[in-house]
Motif scaffolding. Structure first.
Motif, PDB file in Angstrom:
ATOM      1  N   ALA B  23      50.573   6.967 -14.638  1.00 17.43           N
ATOM      2  CA  ALA B  23      51.756   6.734 -13.988  1.00 17.43           C
ATOM      3  C   ALA B  23      52.492   7.988 -12.994  1.00 17.43           C
ATOM      4  CB  ALA B  23      52.891   6.456 -14.885  1.00 17.43           C
ATOM      5  N   LEU B  24      52.189   8.964 -13.762  1.00 20.12           N
ATOM      6  CA  LEU B  24      52.658  10.459 -13.005  1.00 20.12           C
ATOM      7  C   LEU B  24      51.726  10.474 -11.738  1.00 20.12           C
ATOM      8  CD1 LEU B  24      52.913  12.666 -16.166  1.00 20.12           C
ATOM      9  CD2 LEU B  24      54.750  11.878 -14.763  1.00 20.12           C
ATOM     10  N   ALA B  25      50.586  10.374 -11.758  1.00 18.24           N
ATOM     11  CA  ALA B  25      49.796  10.174 -10.641  1.00 18.24           C
ATOM     12  C   ALA B  25      50.163   9.467  -9.440  1.00 18.24           C
ATOM     13  CB  ALA B  25      48.238  10.108 -10.961  1.00 18.24           C
ATOM     14  N   GLU B  26      50.515   8.014 -10.060  1.00 18.11           N
ATOM     15  CA  GLU B  26      50.934   7.035  -8.754  1.00 18.11           C
ATOM     16  C   GLU B  26      52.096   7.631  -8.322  1.00 18.11           C
ATOM     17  OE1 GLU B  26      50.041   3.717  -7.898  1.00 18.11           O
ATOM     18  OE2 GLU B  26      47.952   4.618  -8.591  1.00 18.11           O
ATOM     19  N   LYS B  27      53.068   8.346  -9.064  1.00 22.34           N
ATOM     20  CA  LYS B  27      54.244   8.604  -8.476  1.00 22.34           C
ATOM     21  C   LYS B  27      53.891  10.046  -7.629  1.00 22.34           C
ATOM     22  CE  LYS B  27      56.915   5.357 -10.203  1.00 22.34           C
ATOM     23  NZ  LYS B  27      57.893   4.448  -9.442  1.00 22.34           N
ATOM     24  N   GLY B  28      52.870  10.802  -7.939  1.00 21.70           N
ATOM     25  CA  GLY B  28      52.695  11.778  -7.187  1.00 21.70           C
ATOM     26  C   GLY B  28      53.542  13.012  -7.728  1.00 21.70           C
ATOM     27  N   VAL B  29      53.866  12.670  -9.175  1.00 17.74           N
ATOM     28  CA  VAL B  29      54.739  13.825  -9.746  1.00 17.74           C
ATOM     29  C   VAL B  29      53.976  14.907 -10.443  1.00 17.74           C
ATOM     30  CG1 VAL B  29      56.065  14.421 -11.898  1.00 17.74           C
ATOM     31  CG2 VAL B  29      56.411  12.020 -10.731  1.00 17.74           C
ATOM     32  N   LYS B  30      54.328  16.132 -10.180  1.00 16.18           N
ATOM     33  CA  LYS B  30      53.526  17.434 -10.195  1.00 16.18           C
ATOM     34  C   LYS B  30      53.861  17.784 -12.063  1.00 16.18           C
ATOM     35  CE  LYS B  30      52.516  19.767  -6.133  1.00 16.18           C
ATOM     36  NZ  LYS B  30      51.568  18.543  -5.891  1.00 16.18           N
ATOM     37  N   VAL B  72      56.312   5.354 -19.472  1.00 16.84           N
ATOM     38  CA  VAL B  72      55.981   4.692 -18.248  1.00 16.84           C
ATOM     39  C   VAL B  72      57.288   4.189 -17.736  1.00 16.84           C
ATOM     40  CG1 VAL B  72      54.775   3.038 -16.957  1.00 16.84           C
ATOM     41  CG2 VAL B  72      53.344   4.653 -18.901  1.00 16.84           C
ATOM     42  N   GLN B  73      58.083   3.389 -18.347  1.00 14.46           N
ATOM     43  CA  GLN B  73      59.250   2.661 -17.587  1.00 14.46           C
ATOM     44  C   GLN B  73      60.164   3.783 -17.137  1.00 14.46           C
ATOM     45  OE1 GLN B  73      60.987  -1.070 -19.498  1.00 14.46           O
ATOM     46  NE2 GLN B  73      59.792  -0.296 -20.978  1.00 14.46           N
ATOM     47  N   TYR B  74      60.273   5.119 -17.978  1.00 15.72           N
ATOM     48  CA  TYR B  74      61.165   6.269 -17.745  1.00 15.72           C
ATOM     49  C   TYR B  74      60.728   6.627 -16.064  1.00 15.72           C
ATOM     50  CZ  TYR B  74      63.322  10.920 -17.754  1.00 15.72           C
ATOM     51  OH  TYR B  74      64.055  12.091 -17.487  1.00 15.72           O
ATOM     52  N   ILE B  75      59.358   6.922 -16.063  1.00 16.76           N
ATOM     53  CA  ILE B  75      58.893   7.531 -15.071  1.00 16.76           C
ATOM     54  C   ILE B  75      59.218   6.663 -13.844  1.00 16.76           C
ATOM     55  CG2 ILE B  75      56.907   8.044 -13.671  1.00 16.76           C
ATOM     56  CD1 ILE B  75      55.651   9.041 -16.651  1.00 16.76           C
ATOM     57  N   GLU B  77      61.826   4.623 -13.444  1.00 14.90           N
ATOM     58  CA  GLU B  77      63.120   4.627 -13.059  1.00 14.90           C
ATOM     59  C   GLU B  77      63.424   5.776 -12.213  1.00 14.90           C
ATOM     60  OE1 GLU B  77      65.201   3.310 -16.966  1.00 14.90           O
ATOM     61  OE2 GLU B  77      64.263   1.538 -16.720  1.00 14.90           O
ATOM     62  N   VAL B  78      62.957   6.877 -12.905  1.00 16.65           N
ATOM     63  CA  VAL B  78      63.686   8.081 -12.602  1.00 16.65           C
ATOM     64  C   VAL B  78      62.756   8.457 -10.864  1.00 16.65           C
ATOM     65  CG1 VAL B  78      63.301  10.801 -12.682  1.00 16.65           C
ATOM     66  CG2 VAL B  78      63.661   9.219 -14.663  1.00 16.65           C
ATOM     67  N   TRP B  79      61.618   8.292 -10.767  1.00 13.10           N
ATOM     68  CA  TRP B  79      60.768   8.361  -9.602  1.00 13.10           C
ATOM     69  C   TRP B  79      60.495   7.328  -9.065  1.00 13.10           C
ATOM     70  CZ3 TRP B  79      59.487  11.552 -13.784  1.00 13.10           C
ATOM     71  CH2 TRP B  79      59.781  12.779 -13.757  1.00 13.10           C
ATOM     72  N   LYS B  80      61.713   6.672  -8.528  1.00 15.84           N
ATOM     73  CA  LYS B  80      61.904   5.458  -7.991  1.00 15.84           C
ATOM     74  C   LYS B  80      61.558   4.957  -6.531  1.00 15.84           C
ATOM     75  CE  LYS B  80      66.796   5.136  -7.839  1.00 15.84           C
ATOM     76  NZ  LYS B  80      67.543   6.479  -8.349  1.00 15.84           N
ATOM     77  N   ASP B  81      61.423   6.187  -5.833  1.00 16.08           N
ATOM     78  CA  ASP B  81      61.256   6.080  -4.490  1.00 16.08           C
ATOM     79  C   ASP B  81      59.734   5.531  -3.995  1.00 16.08           C
ATOM     80  OD1 ASP B  81      63.400   8.702  -3.817  1.00 16.08           O
ATOM     81  OD2 ASP B  81      63.617   6.692  -3.986  1.00 16.08           O
ATOM     82  N   LYS B  82      58.640   5.621  -4.641  1.00 16.87           N
ATOM     83  CA  LYS B  82      57.328   5.399  -4.394  1.00 16.87           C
ATOM     84  C   LYS B  82      56.872   4.441  -5.616  1.00 16.87           C
ATOM     85  CE  LYS B  82      53.538   8.081  -4.260  1.00 16.87           C
ATOM     86  NZ  LYS B  82      52.740   9.272  -3.864  1.00 16.87           N
ATOM     87  N   LEU B 191      38.954   1.564 -11.278  1.00 13.92           N
ATOM     88  CA  LEU B 191      38.497   3.011 -11.216  1.00 13.92           C
ATOM     89  C   LEU B 191      38.296   3.576  -9.822  1.00 13.92           C
ATOM     90  CD1 LEU B 191      36.173   3.153 -14.231  1.00 13.92           C
ATOM     91  CD2 LEU B 191      38.055   4.710 -13.770  1.00 13.92           C
ATOM     92  N   GLN B 192      38.589   2.615  -8.812  1.00  9.61           N
ATOM     93  CA  GLN B 192      38.428   2.954  -7.405  1.00  9.61           C
ATOM     94  C   GLN B 192      39.453   3.859  -7.117  1.00  9.61           C
ATOM     95  OE1 GLN B 192      35.838   2.177  -5.370  1.00  9.61           O
ATOM     96  NE2 GLN B 192      34.955   1.027  -7.068  1.00  9.61           N
ATOM     97  N   LYS B 193      40.596   3.805  -7.653  1.00  9.28           N
ATOM     98  CA  LYS B 193      41.807   4.345  -7.525  1.00  9.28           C
ATOM     99  C   LYS B 193      41.874   6.134  -8.204  1.00  9.28           C
ATOM    100  CE  LYS B 193      46.134   2.436  -7.604  1.00  9.28           C
ATOM    101  NZ  LYS B 193      46.571   2.529  -6.282  1.00  9.28           N
ATOM    102  N   GLU B 194      42.323   6.674  -7.312  1.00  6.21           N
ATOM    103  CA  GLU B 194      42.265   8.090  -7.835  1.00  6.21           C
ATOM    104  C   GLU B 194      43.083   8.179  -9.022  1.00  6.21           C
ATOM    105  OE1 GLU B 194      42.191  11.081  -4.389  1.00  6.21           O
ATOM    106  OE2 GLU B 194      42.968  12.343  -6.096  1.00  6.21           O
ATOM    107  N   SER B 195      44.320   7.561  -9.045  1.00  9.31           N
ATOM    108  CA  SER B 195      45.340   7.827 -10.043  1.00  9.31           C
ATOM    109  C   SER B 195      44.722   7.233 -11.458  1.00  9.31           C
ATOM    110  CB  SER B 195      46.549   7.320 -10.092  1.00  9.31           C
ATOM    111  OG  SER B 195      46.278   5.750  -9.699  1.00  9.31           O
ATOM    112  N   VAL B 196      43.594   6.266 -11.284  1.00  8.31           N
ATOM    113  CA  VAL B 196      42.887   5.885 -12.442  1.00  8.31           C
ATOM    114  C   VAL B 196      41.798   6.758 -12.920  1.00  8.31           C
ATOM    115  CG1 VAL B 196      41.844   3.906 -13.612  1.00  8.31           C
ATOM    116  CG2 VAL B 196      43.945   3.508 -12.177  1.00  8.31           C
ATOM    117  N   SER B 197      40.861   7.173 -11.994  1.00  7.96           N
ATOM    118  CA  SER B 197      39.725   7.922 -12.179  1.00  7.96           C
ATOM    119  C   SER B 197      39.989   9.114 -12.783  1.00  7.96           C
ATOM    120  CB  SER B 197      38.887   7.737 -10.829  1.00  7.96           C
ATOM    121  OG  SER B 197      39.302   8.482  -9.945  1.00  7.96           O
TER     122      SER B 197
END
Lengths: 219, 220
Positions: B23-30, B72-75, B77-82, B191-197
């Motif tokens: 979830a953090l990777a999908e949203k690009g959160v550092k 995951v739901q919190y993430i 809702e907070v990082w809702k722009d992408k 697994l082709q998606k970087e956020s998952v792999s």
């Protein structure tokens, strides 16, 4: 918008009670259909094929299952009054956490208390009291878990208030001695029509549990 | 959001922790990843999750959020722009929550029975496990993801367990792909998606970990 709302229901179920309270809070007209769990209706089996359990909310022919998922759905669709979840994401996560805690602990441990004997029963009693004390600490001095108004966590827990007499009688404990603030909170919730109209009488719940114990062959 | 401090208290093999990483990777959160020793829990973990004393815990600007799907739901809702993880329609959201809840109620516990039991109990667990996977396969249908065209809440809830399949198969002596080919194909495509792999663990490492756990538990 034609709004057809049907609830596949069971009067003594704390999970179904959660949904009934939410519907009342929102002023939603609905049809309640009492299910016989020893003889599940074809509607129930069709609407909840995965778990085959109540409650199921059927909104305009489409089913929603699992009590707290139904409650969130109700809160999102009928968002014009009585918000059940806070709007702030952190507070929402906090509310979801405590509703999840109640889900993981109160029913299963409570069930062990009234459905078993000996050591399991004794340790369940100890665990249940500990859980209620943890909830009491979370409540603190607030009128409701939600703060000033009745909310998501209150709704998740209050149906178990109907079980207090059962826990006390079968568990040989006193809720008012162990968790006086929680008892007080339960009584305050009962001042709300949505709760008092919905909650089963403690004696009726006790009798239903005795019946289940008989069917399970537990003394 | 500038000035955000995000820390994840986690354990490398945990499928629950993996959900949050995806979830953090999908949203690009550092964020800062903090590996926890579960046999010797840190003061920080006990302070941030006093009720369950478990990982994962997301600490956002000093405030803890616990329980993987709640995080995951919190993430979302907070990082809702992408990369929205839950659908916007309430009925679709309820369906997503239902299936994520199904994964939560079934996959870990039944999977655990596979590697902690033997004989009839293990056989029963294997059968239950495959039944659950087949239900999920049916729900996935022909969609690329449970979420539809893009990765979503149910995908995030489920796909971390793919890291554990090799361990379940080896210990349980059965072949998941033979029973649920579409589901395995789906996992491989995730697994082709970087956020998952980047979030999932090497199945061999997970297997070695399970072998060690079994030894500690005294299971043959």
């Amino acid at each position: 918008m034609a709004n057809e709302v049907v609830l596949l229901d069971l009067k003594v179920s704390p999970f179904a009670a959660r949904v009934r309270i939410a519907l009342e809070e929102k002023g939603i007209k609905y049809e309640s259909r009492e299910e016989d769990l020893s003889n599940k209706s074809s509607v129930l089996l069709k609407m909840n094929p995965v778990h085959q359990q109540i409650p199921v909310l059927i909104h305009n022919g489409r089913p929603i299952c699992e009590s707290m998922i139904i409650v969130q759905y109700i809160d999102e669709v009928w968002n014009h009054k009585s918000p059940l979840l806070p709007s702030d994401p952190y507070r929402r996560a906090h509310a979801r956490f405590w509703a999840d805690y109640i889900d993981k602990k109160i029913y299963p441990i409570g069930r062990n208390l009234w459905a078993s004997k000996g050591e399991i029963k004794e340790s369940s009693k100890k665990d249940l009291i500990e859980c209620f004390k943890i909830l009491e600490r979370e409540l603190g001095d607030k009128p409701y878990f939600g703060g000033e108004t009745f909310g998501y966590v209150d709704l998740a827990l209050v149906p178990f208030y109907s079980f207090f007499y059962t826990f006390e009688t079968l568990g040989n404990l006193s809720m008012v001695a162990e968790c006086p603030k929680l008892v007080e909170w339960g009584e305050k919730c009962l001042e709300k029509e949505s709760v008092s109209n919905t909650l089963s009488d403690q004696q009726k719940v006790y009798e239903a549990i005795l019946q289940i114990k008989k069917e399970l062959g537990v003394e | 959001m500038a000035g955000d401090q995000v820390t994840l208290l986690d354990f490398w093999a945990s499928p629950f922790g993996m959900r949050v990483r995806i979830a953090l990777a999908e949203k690009g959160v550092k964020y800062e990843y903090s590996e926890q020793d579960l046999r010797n829990k840190s003061a920080l973990l006990l302070q941030m999750n006093p009720v369950h004393k478990k990982i994962p815990v997301l600490v956002h600007n000093g405030k803890p959020v616990c329980e993987s799907l709640i995080i995951v739901q919190y993430i979302d809702e907070v990082w809702k722009d992408k990369a929205p993880l839950l659908p916007s329609d309430p009925y679709q959201r309820a369906q997503s929550r239902f299936w994520a809840d199904f994964v939560d109620k079934k996959i870990y516990d039944i999977g655990r029975k596979i590697w902690t039991t033997k004989g009839d109990d293990q056989e029963a667990a294997k059968k239950d496990f495959i039944d659950c996977l087949k239900l999920l396969e049916g729900e996935l249908g022909d969609k690329p993801y449970f979420g539809g065209e893009t990765i979503g809440y149910v995908d995030i809830a489920f796909v971390p367990f793919y890291s554990w399949f090799h361990a379940y198969e080896t210990v349980g002596n059965f072949n998941i792909e033979a029973e649920c080919p579409k589901l395995i194909a789906y996992c491989k495509s995730c697994l082709q998606k970087e956020s998952v792999s980047k979030s999932l663990q090497d199945p061999q490492k997970v297997y070695d970990f399970i072998v060690m756990l079994r030894k500690n538990l005294g299971v043959e």
